[in-house]
Structures are given as structure tokens and as C-alpha cells.
Design an enzyme around this catalytic site. Structure first.
Site, PDB file in Angstrom:
ATOM      1  N   GLY A  12      48.635   6.605  -3.134  1.00 37.17           N
ATOM      2  CA  GLY A  12      48.186   5.892  -2.072  1.00 37.17           C
ATOM      3  C   GLY A  12      49.106   5.047  -1.187  1.00 37.17           C
ATOM      4  O   GLY A  12      50.173   5.142  -1.544  1.00 37.17           O
ATOM      5  N   PHE A  13      48.650   4.365  -0.199  1.00 38.45           N
ATOM      6  CA  PHE A  13      49.682   3.569   0.684  1.00 38.45           C
ATOM      7  C   PHE A  13      50.548   2.476  -0.123  1.00 38.45           C
ATOM      8  O   PHE A  13      51.760   2.646  -0.313  1.00 38.45           O
ATOM      9  CB  PHE A  13      48.616   3.161   1.733  1.00 38.45           C
ATOM     10  CG  PHE A  13      49.267   1.802   2.573  1.00 38.45           C
ATOM     11  CD1 PHE A  13      50.686   1.901   2.819  1.00 38.45           C
ATOM     12  CD2 PHE A  13      48.723   0.794   2.706  1.00 38.45           C
ATOM     13  CE1 PHE A  13      51.306   0.704   3.574  1.00 38.45           C
ATOM     14  CE2 PHE A  13      49.031  -0.435   3.441  1.00 38.45           C
ATOM     15  CZ  PHE A  13      50.323  -0.477   3.796  1.00 38.45           C
ATOM     16  N   ILE A  14      49.837   1.680  -0.652  1.00 37.44           N
ATOM     17  CA  ILE A  14      50.388   0.401  -1.489  1.00 37.44           C
ATOM     18  C   ILE A  14      51.110   0.904  -2.799  1.00 37.44           C
ATOM     19  O   ILE A  14      52.247   0.763  -3.047  1.00 37.44           O
ATOM     20  CB  ILE A  14      49.431  -0.632  -1.827  1.00 37.44           C
ATOM     21  CG1 ILE A  14      49.001  -1.246  -0.406  1.00 37.44           C
ATOM     22  CG2 ILE A  14      50.291  -1.758  -2.595  1.00 37.44           C
ATOM     23  CD1 ILE A  14      47.898  -2.458  -0.546  1.00 37.44           C
ATOM     24  N   TYR A 154      32.032  -3.157  -0.743  1.00 37.36           N
ATOM     25  CA  TYR A 154      33.411  -3.231  -1.081  1.00 37.36           C
ATOM     26  C   TYR A 154      33.922  -4.462  -1.685  1.00 37.36           C
ATOM     27  O   TYR A 154      34.327  -4.847  -2.824  1.00 37.36           O
ATOM     28  CB  TYR A 154      34.116  -2.959  -0.061  1.00 37.36           C
ATOM     29  CG  TYR A 154      35.816  -3.111  -0.083  1.00 37.36           C
ATOM     30  CD1 TYR A 154      36.377  -2.220  -0.946  1.00 37.36           C
ATOM     31  CD2 TYR A 154      36.373  -4.021   0.344  1.00 37.36           C
ATOM     32  CE1 TYR A 154      37.815  -2.422  -1.149  1.00 37.36           C
ATOM     33  CE2 TYR A 154      37.659  -4.190   0.288  1.00 37.36           C
ATOM     34  CZ  TYR A 154      38.557  -3.209  -0.431  1.00 37.36           C
ATOM     35  OH  TYR A 154      39.821  -3.660  -0.768  1.00 37.36           O
ATOM     36  N   LYS A 158      35.008  -5.799  -5.369  1.00 29.26           N
ATOM     37  CA  LYS A 158      36.217  -6.600  -5.824  1.00 29.26           C
ATOM     38  C   LYS A 158      35.915  -7.871  -6.671  1.00 29.26           C
ATOM     39  O   LYS A 158      36.531  -7.971  -7.525  1.00 29.26           O
ATOM     40  CB  LYS A 158      37.083  -6.890  -4.532  1.00 29.26           C
ATOM     41  CG  LYS A 158      37.466  -5.675  -3.925  1.00 29.26           C
ATOM     42  CD  LYS A 158      38.601  -5.018  -4.677  1.00 29.26           C
ATOM     43  CE  LYS A 158      39.309  -3.645  -4.147  1.00 29.26           C
ATOM     44  NZ  LYS A 158      40.163  -2.967  -4.934  1.00 29.26           N
TER      45      LYS A 158
HETATM   46  N1  LIG Z   1      45.479  -1.835   2.197  1.00 33.03           N
HETATM   47  C1  LIG Z   1      45.008  -2.990   2.440  1.00 33.03           C
HETATM   48  O1  LIG Z   1      45.146  -3.690   3.681  1.00 33.03           O
HETATM   49  C2  LIG Z   1      44.309  -3.587   1.109  1.00 33.03           C
HETATM   50  C3  LIG Z   1      43.800  -4.711   1.331  1.00 33.03           C
HETATM   51  C4  LIG Z   1      43.126  -5.516   0.203  1.00 33.03           C
HETATM   52  C5  LIG Z   1      42.944  -4.901  -0.809  1.00 33.03           C
HETATM   53  N2  LIG Z   1      43.619  -3.403  -0.953  1.00 33.03           N
HETATM   54  C6  LIG Z   1      43.317  -2.887  -2.182  1.00 33.03           C
HETATM   55  O2  LIG Z   1      44.750  -2.247  -2.583  1.00 33.03           O
HETATM   56  C7  LIG Z   1      44.540  -1.122  -3.358  1.00 33.03           C
HETATM   57  C8  LIG Z   1      45.158  -0.151  -2.748  1.00 33.03           C
HETATM   58  O3  LIG Z   1      44.927   0.175  -1.348  1.00 33.03           O
HETATM   59  P1  LIG Z   1      45.624   1.128  -0.397  1.00 33.03           P
HETATM   60  O4  LIG Z   1      45.420   0.596   0.956  1.00 33.03           O
HETATM   61  O5  LIG Z   1      46.955   1.578  -0.938  1.00 33.03           O
HETATM   62  O6  LIG Z   1      44.614   2.463  -0.372  1.00 33.03           O
HETATM   63  P2  LIG Z   1      44.773   3.957  -0.849  1.00 33.03           P
HETATM   64  O7  LIG Z   1      43.534   4.449  -0.667  1.00 33.03           O
HETATM   65  O8  LIG Z   1      46.024   4.514  -0.039  1.00 33.03           O
HETATM   66  O9  LIG Z   1      45.068   3.854  -2.349  1.00 33.03           O
HETATM   67  C9  LIG Z   1      44.160   4.040  -3.328  1.00 33.03           C
HETATM   68  C10 LIG Z   1      44.535   5.282  -4.167  1.00 33.03           C
HETATM   69  O10 LIG Z   1      43.623   5.237  -5.301  1.00 33.03           O
HETATM   70  C11 LIG Z   1      43.096   6.495  -5.586  1.00 33.03           C
HETATM   71  N3  LIG Z   1      42.044   6.454  -6.200  1.00 33.03           N
HETATM   72  C12 LIG Z   1      40.791   6.280  -5.587  1.00 33.03           C
HETATM   73  N4  LIG Z   1      39.754   6.361  -6.629  1.00 33.03           N
HETATM   74  C13 LIG Z   1      40.282   6.871  -7.687  1.00 33.03           C
HETATM   75  C14 LIG Z   1      40.027   6.865  -8.910  1.00 33.03           C
HETATM   76  N5  LIG Z   1      38.873   7.023  -9.386  1.00 33.03           N
HETATM   77  N6  LIG Z   1      40.927   7.309 -10.020  1.00 33.03           N
HETATM   78  C15 LIG Z   1      42.222   7.326  -9.609  1.00 33.03           C
HETATM   79  N7  LIG Z   1      42.700   7.096  -8.449  1.00 33.03           N
HETATM   80  C16 LIG Z   1      41.564   6.811  -7.588  1.00 33.03           C
HETATM   81  C17 LIG Z   1      43.270   7.312  -4.121  1.00 33.03           C
HETATM   82  O11 LIG Z   1      43.369   8.525  -4.359  1.00 33.03           O
HETATM   83  C18 LIG Z   1      44.229   6.633  -3.267  1.00 33.03           C
HETATM   84  O12 LIG Z   1      45.406   7.227  -3.430  1.00 33.03           O
HETATM   85  C19 LIG Z   1      43.154  -0.810  -3.392  1.00 33.03           C
HETATM   86  O13 LIG Z   1      42.473  -1.298  -4.453  1.00 33.03           O
HETATM   87  C20 LIG Z   1      42.427  -1.664  -2.105  1.00 33.03           C
HETATM   88  O14 LIG Z   1      41.123  -1.897  -2.374  1.00 33.03           O
HETATM   89  C21 LIG Z   1      44.182  -3.231   0.128  1.00 33.03           C
END
Ligand SMILES: NC(=O)c1ccc[n+]([C@@H]2O[C@H](COP(=O)([O-])OP(=O)(O)OC[C@H]3O[C@@H](n4cnc5c(N)ncnc54)[C@H](O)[C@@H]3O)[C@@H](O)[C@H]2O)c1
Length: 322
Positions: A12-14, A154, A158
Site C-alpha cells: 500500500g501507500f505507507i 473505521y 482503530k
Molecule cells: N493514509 C493515511 O492518511 C492514514 C491515516 C491514518 C491511518 N492510516 C492507516 O495506515 C495504514 C496504511 O494506510 P495506507 O494509506 O497506506 O492504505 P493502503 O490501502 O494504501 O494500504 C493498506 C494495505 O493493506 C492491504 N490489506 C488490506 N486488507 C488486508 C488484509 N486482510 N490482509 C493483508 N493486507 C491487507 C491493502 O491491500 C493495502 O495495500 C492503514 O492501517 C490505515 O488505516 C492511514
């Protein structure tokens, strides 16, 4: 040679940004991702394209709810720390399918914690969220604020996950940092999130939707600052015997939606077509992080302002989409 890190949600992104930096700094990375359909698989495959060539990168395609697979990853590799980013993300879609969000985010984390406990893995960093603060009236949001009033499934998932990580800390000595991320943006940002979505609409001449009067504010935090902090978190858990910490990672500098829109117009030299809409359920009015705890424990110092971050984003966006 540095340690083995398991990153869930690693495509994913992060996760993909974190993995690239971990590899650069000498860690071995085991990346687990199920390529959830929330957004295109191809985008996630692109995120990890370069990492695949790295000798210390090992991708697993699978689900965090698959206990058997987790067991074999922990058995086959000497995993030192888990950075748990896998999640159903997004506030608004969680209102439509709350069961799915709870199943992945809460049950999935439980399955991971059980596998860690069975394998004797003792260090966990979890991606919590600023959405946990709901419409907190006190600003800036501090880790000591009461967060019992989430306003989306959501956010509730969390909060539930922070609680279950504490149980595993208490019962089995798993040391934990729950990072509460505040709206992260930058290269590879999720396409559903405001900055990426706005650039896409701007560059394809589609109107953007402005919910409410444009005064909602977000504490936009640049991805490089987040990645640096997660890596400091790994070191913190190495050096701290017994830890359970909740730590805000924001920029501590909220930006109003209308100001964000003007900044994007300035940075891109283009003009938005604007459509105004009612505020949506689940959206909070403001996010604003008190980051003094992160500064103190991790020497965290986010140094990417919104203009600089948007210029970097524009560069990434143009080189990937135009
Ligand atoms: N981007 C933000 O601004 C933000 C803010 C607060 C919290 N978060 C948290 O940070 C984390 C990463 O966020 P992101 O923006 O990179 O999101 P993202 O969707 O790009 O990355 C999450 C990854 O998790 C994978 N995933 C989902 N369900 C899964 C499962 N059951 N088993 C294995 N992999 C699975 C997805 O395929 C995805 O690649 C998440 O937990 C999100 O809730 C993000």
C-alpha cells in the site's frame, strides 16, 4: 546486517514507502499484502516494482486473517518487529460495510497478535488513526484525550484495535507503539484521499466536490516524515524493555480545505472546477495533532510544510500519470 521486519499492508501507500526506506537502511523486509480491491491491484504492484529487485525484500500475497500463513512466515523467518499497516482504510466506505471493516481491522489484528504470541515475536508497531479523536473539541489532539466517541466504523475499529494490542501487551509482553497517523500524503498516496483525488480531477478537467463550507481542516503529514518516525519507532522498541505507547504523528499545522485547494492551484498552475456539497456523515471537522510526545520519545520533527509537500506530490503525480 539489520533485523527482519514484517510489514503488513506492505504494497500500500505507507507500507511501500516504508519498505523502500527500510531496505535502504539495511533491514530485511517481509511484506504481506492481499492486494485488497479497495483500489487497483496494478497500482499496488507498481508501488513494489522496484523493491522486488532488492535481495532483502520478500513479498507474500496473503491475508492477515490467514493464521496458517502467518504461522509459516514467523516460523521460516526470524521476524524481529512487525509493522502492522494492513487495514480496510477510508472513513466513508466503512459506513457502508462496517462488518467488513471490523473483520479485517479487528479480527485481522487479533489473528496477527495470536501468531506473534505463538512465535514469540515481541515488537509491534500499529497504524492507528487521527479519526479516533472524532469531533474532539479540545485542540490540539493529545494522546491523553478521551477517545470514546468515534463517529465512523473505521474509527471505532482503530480504537478497538488499540485496545486489543494493550491486552496482548499485558498478557504476553508484546511491546507496542500505536501510531495515530494524521492524513498522510505524498508519492503513492491512496487514490481515494483528498490530495491525490484533487490532482486527478484537476489534471483531467473534472469538477471537485467541496463538502461543507470549505472550512474543515486536516493536519496533512508528509509521507517521508511518517516513514522516518516509524523507523525511529522500531529503534525505540529495540531500546525500551517494556513499552506500550500511543503516539500522534501529525504535522501540527492544520490546513483548511479551501486553502488546500488554493495551494494546489498555485503549485500546479491550473484552476479547479468546484462543486459545493453538504458535509458527509463520518467526516470530522478538524484534525490537529499535539506532537510533543513524538518529539520527546522519537525526536520527531516533521519538516515538510504543505507547499513543499504539494510540490513533491505534483512531481510524482506528473511523472506517473502524465
Ligand atoms: N493514509 C493515511 O492518511 C492514514 C491515516 C491514518 C491511518 N492510516 C492507516 O495506515 C495504514 C496504511 O494506510 P495506507 O494509506 O497506506 O492504505 P493502503 O490501502 O494504501 O494500504 C493498506 C494495505 O493493506 C492491504 N490489506 C488490506 N486488507 C488486508 C488484509 N486482510 N490482509 C493483508 N493486507 C491487507 C491493502 O491491500 C493495502 O495495500 C492503514 O492501517 C490505515 O488505516 C492511514
Amino acid at each position: 546486517m539489520k533485523k527482519n521486519i514484517l510489514v503488513t499492508g506492505g504494497a500500500g501507500f505507507i507500507g511501500s514507502n516504508l519498505n523502500d526506506e527500510l531496505l535502504k537502511t539495511g533491514f530485511s523486509v517481509y511484506s504481506l499484502d492481499n492486494f485488497d480491491a479497495f483500489y487497483e491491484k496494478g497500482t499496488k504492484q507498481n508501488n513494489i516494482r522496484e523493491a522486488l529487485f532488492h535481495p532483502h525484500y520478500r513479498p507474500y500475497e496473503g491475508d492477515i486473517r490467514d493464521a496458517k500463513m502467518l504461522g509459516s512466515i514467523f516460523r521460516d523467518h526470524n521476524i524481529d518487529t512487525v509493522v502492522h499497516l494492513a487495514s480496510k482504510a477510508g472513513v466513508r466506505p466503512s459506513i457502508l460495510s462496517p462488518e467488513e471493516y471490523f473483520d479485517v481491522n479487528v479480527n485481522g489484528t487479533l489473528s496477527l497478535l495470536k501468531a506473534m504470541q505463538e512465535a514469540g515475536v515481541k515488537k509491534l508497531i500499529f497504524a492507528s488513526s487521527s479519526s479516533i479523536y472524532g469531533n474532539n473539541l479540545k485542540i490540539p489532539y493529545s494522546e491523553t484525550d478521551v477517545v470514546d466517541f468515534p463517529i465512523s466504523p473505521y474509527a471505532a475499529s482503530k480504537k478497538a484495535t488499540e485496545l486489543i494490542t494493550h491486552v496482548y501487551h499485558h498478557l504476553y509482553g508484546i511491546n507496542v507503539i500505536n501510531f495515530r497517523f494524521f492524513t498522510v500524503y505524498g508519492a503513492r498516496q491512496r487514490p481515494d484521499l483528498a490530495i491525490h483525488k484533487f490532482f486527478h480531477k484537476l489534471y483531467t478537467n473534472q469538477p471537485i466536490e467541496i463538502y461543507g463550507d470549505g472550512s474543515t481542516s486536516r493536519d496533512y503529514t508528509y509521507i517521508d516524515d511518517i516513514v522516518k518516525a516509524i523507523i525511529s519507532g522500531i529503534a525505540f522498541l529495540d531500546n525500551t524493555g517494556h513499552a506500550y505507547e500511543i503516539i500522534n504523528l501529525g504535522n501540527s499545522n492544520p490546513v483548511k480545505l479551501l486553502d488546500l485547494i488554493s495551494h494546489i492551484e498555485d503549485v500546479s498552475g491550473r484552476k479547479f472546477i468546484r462543486h459545493h456539497r453538504e458535509m458527509q456523515e463520518g467526516d470530522v471537522n478538524l484534525t490537529f495533532a499535539d506532537i510533543s510526545k513524538a518529539r520527546k520519545l522519537l525526536n520527531y520533527s516533521p519538516d515538510t510544510g504543505i507547499r513543499e509537500g504539494l510540490m513533491k506530490f505534483r512531481k510524482w503525480y506528473e511523472s506517473n500519470y502524465f
